[in-house]
Design a protein around this motif. Structure first.
Motif, PDB file in Angstrom:
ATOM      1  N   TYR A   1      25.057  71.261  -2.977  1.00  0.00           N
ATOM      2  CA  TYR A   1      24.861  70.320  -1.871  1.00  0.00           C
ATOM      3  C   TYR A   1      25.908  70.613  -0.791  1.00  0.00           C
ATOM      4  O   TYR A   1      27.092  70.807  -1.093  1.00  0.00           O
ATOM      5  CB  TYR A   1      24.991  68.885  -2.384  1.00  0.00           C
TER       6      TYR A   1
ATOM      7  N   LYS B   1      23.735  60.576   6.933  1.00  0.00           N
ATOM      8  CA  LYS B   1      24.268  61.928   6.794  1.00  0.00           C
ATOM      9  C   LYS B   1      25.148  62.236   7.997  1.00  0.00           C
ATOM     10  O   LYS B   1      24.698  62.212   9.149  1.00  0.00           O
ATOM     11  CB  LYS B   1      23.125  62.939   6.701  1.00  0.00           C
TER      12      LYS B   1
ATOM     13  N   GLN C   1      21.163  55.058   4.156  1.00  0.00           N
ATOM     14  CA  GLN C   1      21.617  56.412   3.884  1.00  0.00           C
ATOM     15  C   GLN C   1      21.956  57.080   5.207  1.00  0.00           C
ATOM     16  O   GLN C   1      21.139  57.124   6.117  1.00  0.00           O
ATOM     17  CB  GLN C   1      20.524  57.207   3.168  1.00  0.00           C
TER      18      GLN C   1
ATOM     19  N   GLN D   1      27.369  62.577   2.905  1.00  0.00           N
ATOM     20  CA  GLN D   1      26.343  61.542   2.981  1.00  0.00           C
ATOM     21  C   GLN D   1      26.864  60.239   2.404  1.00  0.00           C
ATOM     22  O   GLN D   1      27.516  60.215   1.362  1.00  0.00           O
ATOM     23  CB  GLN D   1      25.107  61.995   2.204  1.00  0.00           C
TER      24      GLN D   1
ATOM     25  N   GLY E   1      27.420  69.171   3.034  1.00  0.00           N
ATOM     26  CA  GLY E   1      27.441  68.074   3.974  1.00  0.00           C
ATOM     27  C   GLY E   1      28.119  66.861   3.389  1.00  0.00           C
ATOM     28  O   GLY E   1      28.730  66.902   2.313  1.00  0.00           O
TER      29      GLY E   1
ATOM     30  N   SER F   1      26.972  64.332  10.625  1.00  0.00           N
ATOM     31  CA  SER F   1      26.663  65.623  11.248  1.00  0.00           C
ATOM     32  C   SER F   1      27.888  66.532  11.218  1.00  0.00           C
ATOM     33  O   SER F   1      29.016  66.073  11.287  1.00  0.00           O
ATOM     34  CB  SER F   1      26.205  65.419  12.687  1.00  0.00           C
TER      35      SER F   1
ATOM     36  N   ASP G   1      19.724  61.297  11.265  1.00  0.00           N
ATOM     37  CA  ASP G   1      20.751  61.230  10.217  1.00  0.00           C
ATOM     38  C   ASP G   1      20.784  59.898   9.478  1.00  0.00           C
ATOM     39  O   ASP G   1      21.687  59.663   8.669  1.00  0.00           O
ATOM     40  CB  ASP G   1      22.153  61.498  10.787  1.00  0.00           C
TER      41      ASP G   1
END
Length: 940
Positions: free
Chosen positions: A178, A938, A936, A182, A180, A940, A891
């Motif tokens: 994975y 995410k 949720q 989150q 990034g 950037s 996102d």
């Protein structure tokens, strides 16, 4: 489940891959380039990597979409919703348990000890406290947001995974590769009463790519909080059927503060006097849901060390704190004596509540008078704190054409359980008085520096009367394991695959009670203590044999050696036949086992205190007497002093015999044999059309040499045939419930129950069989594709061994706790940025009767006790859930889940409620609709 067929027909593979991505495959599979060479993967139930996801063994695969559609907030909640899940342990009911603050799954009605839980194909540590004697894995330590998919092997897995895999294997696979950062957050609350509140926040981050950067690191931190509340907040929402059945439901208690001197009147200062009695709202301290805070951290990493060598590591840390609040300690002669075990002597101890003596300021009479009281200044709180961990590291590589893996690590935990609220026997005598005296001294309940009735008491007095007690449990397990897998030969029909490996483990477990428990000083409390260790080892091997291009055999075996037992061999044979791409036939035969745990076989001490036992020789008579007493009270005019006496007695008579408190002692047995089992499955898989798959699997499990103790209810059913000393009763002359005249009037022929004594033995057997049905598909519509997912279990038989019958009991299917059908039906629709799902949960109706020896809840027993035929069964359970998510904001994904859309109550359960029940047996009865909001984001 989808099938990955060999890539001879490229178009067929594309069809299957698209279905897998839409329905159940992991994200790693879905992101695969269709033009690339297919990757072999290892699926639970086989150690040999393969392209075909569907092997000889039935494996249910659940991914992130399945988890989100379920609306589950925790791993335990999600696993309990599966059609094959039955019972298990929940931290919600931890108060009074020997293992509070933990949850464990159970499959096939075979219990948590026969259900093996794996994390990334390796065991996790057992919970530091045994549930009396049962050792299990605590799934509350596993963060839900870190899970990529869950694979459930439904055929048993001892041939590959060793002990405890009799009912099946739950393999929880976490995310990998994975990249990034989150944030996930959720909050839930009942729309009916504003209770049942819980919040979760999880942060998941990953850096690096093993293929591109040569390394990858994933970290997940999850925090969970659940609020506590009491039945007084929600009792008005309960099903009216319970109030109609029990005369005690919803009523206040005569065991109150500042108390009642029976025949004299309430103690001065009472705020609620009715019919000459001081009453107490008992529901204000009956807890519905305990408070819990959990923090789980999972960190995993992989690094390429050479072209064919990769290092990996994993760290799992968990901190859980649960707080259970109980009813304030009641006191009074009408409660009868409390009996519990004395660990120092092995005998019994008795606490006999006495009244107020002659000469006491509250007793104007010339004889001892009954006194009913509630210690509202006693602190009935249990706090359980658990820290668990698993740390491992290993290497993966290639040797020639073989994949190999070697890993080692350590795992374990520590649980500290501390509570207050129970009487100290010695402390009671010190600050209140010696209740064993034939004639009570005048200072009983009136000592100069002792406890003062209805008045403020010092911390020193309360600490003496209600000391802190509990357990500290520790467990440590070190392990080294390894495996190698690859093709060892090429036949005309395909390659012969081999997997072989070893597992070495050493474990130490210790459960240490506080001094007050070890000496039996806490009135009515049991004891569980142990201090033992052992080392054990295993080797396994598996062969995949392509007998024909359409027929494959799986042959596996495992040797496990535990100290004190002969080496155990667990075999497995499986066949997979696929004559055409659209049809799959499969079957397995496997031998399984469970080695006796250290609490059962090694030196240990166990004294239990079993509440709520219905005595079949005294309970019906007590209910009749209680009903008559209330009728007599109602016939008297308001204000008549006899009215309060009758009501006070009626308040306790039925509870004494229909909820008796029984002391039990259990002895370890070093001569125990392992439990063994044999299981076989037969299944068929169909792909009638593109994007549609169905599997039907018959399973049959026979477990022998089951380790256990004969249950109190079972012993009571065959009491007259038991050896002397197994059940102990008091005498009719000292009967606390019935007078001599009432004994004759109501047909009471035996004295009150006191204790049960037993040793762990290989006593039982269980046979169970059923059919699992899975259907997954997709229907194109003008607004978007509609997915259909059916997960159902049809129970054909469940029979438990009866020593009384010297054979198996009745088929329990359709009886209490054994519905024939468990069905989950989910429909999903995605239109643009909106994703919706509707879920229907249904379980079949059952009678209230248990096995053949359960005469109380049989049709005749219900009729004899005045229970209508319609109330002598549980109706079918059904519930509709709805979920919606929106991803139209960059996102950000927003979602909601509505549990129990139509606000349907669970079926009435009079058996669990009891003849003189006070609270509903299920918190779901007052939960109503439950709204969960999710977010949720995410970064950037």
């Amino acid at each position: 489940m989808s099938y990955r067929h060999r890539v001879a027909a490229h178009g067929l593979r594309l069809t299957l891959l698209s279905f897998a991505c839409a329905s159940l495959a992991s994200p790693a599979w879905c992101e695969e380039d269709p033009s690339a060479t297919p990757q072999k993967v290892e699926v639970t139930g086989s150690r040999i990597k393969r392209i075909d996801a569907e092997g000889a063994s039935p494996v249910q695969v659940l991914n992130r979409v399945d988890i989100e559609r379920s609306g589950a907030t925790t791993t335990a909640e999600f696993l309990s919703s599966l059609s094959s899940a039955t019972g298990g342990l929940s931290d919600l009911g931890g108060n009074g348990s020997f293992a509070p603050g933990a949850s464990a799954p159970s499959l096939r009605n075979l219990g948590k000890q026969s259900t093996l839980v794996l994390l990334n194909s390796r065991r996790i540590a057992a919970y530091p406290l045994a549930d009396y004697s049962e050792v299990f894995s605590n799934i509350d330590t596993l963060p839900l947001e870190a899970i990529d998919r869950i694979e459930i092997l439904k055929s048993g897995g001892s041939a590959l995974y060793g002990s405890d895999a009799v009912a099946g294997v739950i393999n929880i696979i976490t995310r990998s590769n994975y990249q990034g950062l989150q944030l996930n957050a959720s909050a839930e609350q009942s729309l009916q009463n504003g209770k049942f509140q819980a919040q979760t926040a999880a942060l998941t981050g990953g850096i690096g790519s093993l293929d591109g950067d040569g390394y990858s690191v994933l970290a997940n931190l999850e925090v969970y909080h659940r609020a506590s509340f009491f039945w007084s907040d929600v009792i008005g929402d309960s099903n009216p059927a319970y109030a109609a059945f029990s005369p005690s439901f919803g009523t206040p208690s005569t065991f109150s503060y500042p108390g009642n001197v029976i025949g004299v009147g309430p103690v001065q200062g009472c705020q609620n006097v009715t019919d000459g009695l001081c009453l107490y709202d008992r529901y204000q301290r009956f807890e519905v849901v305990p408070a819990t805070d959990r923090t789980n951290l999972l960190v995993s990493g992989r690094m390429r060390l050479a072209d064919s060598l990769t290092g990996f590591s994993e760290v799992l840390l968990s901190h859980i704190e649960s707080i259970y609040q109980s009813a304030y300690q009641p006191y009074g002669q009408a409660l009868g004596p409390t009996i519990w075990g004395d660990p120092l002597t092995g005998g019994l101890k008795f606490f006999d509540p006495r009244g107020l003596p002659v000469g006491h300021p509250l007793n104007p009479t010339d004889e001892e008078v009954e006194f009913r009281y509630r210690f509202v200044d006693g602190p009935p709180v249990e706090r359980t704190t658990t820290d668990q961990y698993r740390v491992l590291a290993g290497l993966q590589g290639m040797w020639d054409s073989y994949d190999w893996e070697l890993a080692g690590g350590v795992m374990g935990g520590r649980t500290r359980d501390r509570q207050r609220g129970g009487f100290s026997d010695s402390g009671f005598k010190q600050v209140i008085g010696d209740y064993t005296a034939t004639t009570l001294p005048p200072d009983f309940f009136n000592k100069p520096d002792g406890y003062r009735i209805g008045q403020p008491n010092s911390a020193a007095v309360l600490d003496t009367l209600f000391p802190t007690y509990g357990y500290t449990g520790t467990i440590v397990q070190a392990f080294v394991d390894g495996k190698i897998t690859g093709d060892i030969a090429r036949w005309d029909s395909g390659n012969v695959g081999l997997a072989t490996g070893f597992d070495l483990r050493h474990e130490q477990a210790r459960i240490t009670p506080s001094q007050s428990l070890a000496t039996g000083d806490i009135v009515g409390n049991g004891l569980s203590s142990s201090d033992a260790s052992r080392s054990y080892e295993a080797v396994f091997a598996e062969l995949s044999l392509p007998l024909m291009k359409t027929l494959e055999a799986q042959v596996a075996g495992r040797l496990d050696h535990f100290p004190g037992f002969p080496t155990h061999f667990s075999p497995k044979v499986g066949l997979r036949y696929q004559p055409v791409p659209e049809l799959l036939l499969r079957g397995t035969y496997e031998g399984g086992f469970r080695a006796p745990n250290l609490n059962e076989s090694a030196k240990s001490t166990k004294f239990s205190f079993e509440p709520g036992v219905d005595d079949p020789k005294r309970c019906p008579q007590a209910v009749a007497l209680s009903t008559d007493l209330r009728a007599q009270a109602e016939a008297l005019p308001k204000g008549d002093p006899g009215k309060s006496l009758l009501l006070a007695r009626a308040d306790s008579v039925a509870q004494n015999e229909c909820g008796a408190n029984i002391s039990g002692s259990s002895l370890n047995n070093p001569n125990l044999k392992p439990e063994t089992s044999r299981a076989f499955t037969l299944g068929i898989g169909l792909q009638p059309a593109a994007r549609w798959n169905a599997t039907v699997d018959y399973w049959n499990i026979h477990r022998r040499n089951e380790i256990g103790l004969r249950g109190t209810s079972d012993l009571l059913a065959v009491e007259d045939s038991l050896p002397a000393g197994t059940l102990t009763r008091g005498t009719l002359a000292d009967d606390p419930t019935f007078t001599a005249a009432e004994q004759a009037q109501y047909g009471v022929k035996v004295g009150p129950l006191q204790s049960v004594r037993a040793m762990f033995q290989n006593l039982f057997q269980t046979k169970t069989a059923g059919v699992d049905l899975s259907v997954k598909g997709e229907v194109p519509t003008t607004v978007g594709p509609v997915s259909i997912d059916i997960d159902a279990t049809y129970l054909l038989s469940y029979r438990a061994w009866s020593n009384a019958r010297n054979g198996f009991g009745d088929n329990m299917v359709g009886r209490y706790g054994m519905p024939r059908w468990n069905v989950n039906l989910t429909g999903g629709l995605q239109t643009g940025d909106f994703r919706q799902a509707v879920r229907f949960v249904w379980s079949g109706a059952t009678s209230l009767q248990g096995d053949f020896d359960d005469t109380t809840w049989s049709s005749a027993g219900c009729d004899e006790n005045g229970i209508a035929a319609k109330d002598c069964r549980m109706k079918a359970y059904q519930r509709w859930d709805y979920s919606l998510s929106y991803s139209g904001i960059q996102d950000l994904v927003l979602g909601l889940h509505l549990n129990n859309v139509f606000n349907q109550r669970p079926p009435v359960d009079l058996r669990a409620f009891g003849f003189d029940g006070i609270i509903p047996p299920s918190a779901e009865d007052v939960q109503g609709r439950l709204l969960k909001l999710t977010l949720q984001y995410k970064f950037s």
